[in-house]
Design an enzyme around this catalytic site. Structure first.
Site, PDB file in Angstrom:
ATOM      1  N   SER A  84       0.857  -1.189   0.000  1.00  0.00           N
ATOM      2  CA  SER A  84       0.000   0.000   0.000  1.00  0.00           C
ATOM      3  C   SER A  84       0.882   1.223   0.000  1.00  0.00           C
ATOM      4  CB  SER A  84      -0.898   0.016   1.246  1.00  0.00           C
ATOM      5  OG  SER A  84      -1.520   1.283   1.424  1.00  0.00           O
ATOM      6  N   TYR A  86      -1.153  -0.500  10.364  1.00  0.00           N
ATOM      7  CA  TYR A  86      -1.320  -0.823   8.947  1.00  0.00           C
ATOM      8  C   TYR A  86      -0.133  -0.324   8.140  1.00  0.00           C
ATOM      9  CZ  TYR A  86      -3.609  -1.183   4.368  1.00  0.00           C
ATOM     10  OH  TYR A  86      -3.921  -1.500   3.064  1.00  0.00           O
TER      11      TYR A  86
END
Length: 250
Positions: free
Chosen positions: A140, A153
């Site tokens: 990501s 995350y």
């Protein structure tokens, strides 16, 4: 050519599975929800009747279930797409240690361990096809810069990107290429949960030079490219699929 795709029942994983099937790969789809997984398997099998499409309901965040996944993968594997993952959107001070650990298990630990456990199968797959096998990790842009998605995350995705670099060098002589993609907002069920907020969606689009959210097929094509002979001289790279977000300064 056989490909294993985790998180393969929806979103980017399902779109990637379709892309790989269209390019000639037989598939093993892995996801937690058995009903949705079977629907995905049946749909791809109907769309590509000349492809073998298998499915295994398993949670790759669980060490024992990862062993089952590796058993189902078979002795030879040419493509591994580590796509499964999760997030808990909270500020650092609101997170429990167990929530932090869940994100790490689901994202980076599952990726690390599946690569480790499937090394021999990937090596054998390279020998069978006479060309390198390919691993693609779905990271990501949160692993490249700060996002509002939360520290655990971002940490997990940064670790996946660094794992990609390390394995690309370590496994180059073993006939295995390792790359990653770093998506920004892609139109998935998980993303839509936060993009329903009109203010948040406006902020996202203002920070995206192309001015829109990406589609799952656009990310899937990038992943498929990194898996194919067209990318035969590409390893250790992280390809941002982000509409220009990661290079947008002032």
């Amino acid at each position: 050519m056989r490909a294993l795709v985790t998180g393969g029942s929806s979103g980017i994983g399902l779109a990637t599975a379709r892309e790989l099937a269209a390019l000639g790969a037989d598939l093993l789809l892995v996801a937690r929800g058995a009903e949705r997984l079977e629907e995905a398997r049946a749909a791809i099998a109907a769309e590509f009747p000349d492809r073998q499409v298998d499915a295994l309901a398993a949670d790759v965040a669980d060490a024992e279930e990862r062993q089952h996944v590796c058993g189902a993968a078979g002795p030879a594997l040419q493509i591994l797409v580590n796509n499964a993952g999760t997030n808990i959107r909270k500020r650092m001070t609101e997170l429990s240690l167990e929530e932090y650990r869940l994100v790490q298990r689901s994202n980076v630990e599952s990726c690390f361990d599946l690569c480790r456990l499937l090394f021999s199968a990937l090596q054998q797959g390279a020998l069978q096809q006479g060309a390198p096998s390919a691993v693609v990790n779905n990271a990501s842009v949160a692993g490249l810069t700060h996002l509002r998605t939360g520290a655990p995350y971002g940490m997990s995705k940064a670790a996946m990107i660094q794992l990609t670099r390390n394995l690309a060098v370590e496994w180059a002589a073993e006939g295995i290429r390792v790359n990653a993609v770093a998506p920004w907002y892609i139109r998935t069920p998980l993303a839509e949960q936060v993009l329903r907020n009109p203010d948040y969606r406006r902020d996202v689009l203002e920070r995206t030079p192309l001015g829109r959210v990406g589609e799952v097929e656009e990310c899937a094509r990038a992943i498929a490219f990194l898996c194919m002979p067209a990318a035969s001289y590409v390893t250790g790279q992280c390809l941002a699929v982000d509409g220009g977000f990661s290079v947008y300064g002032f």
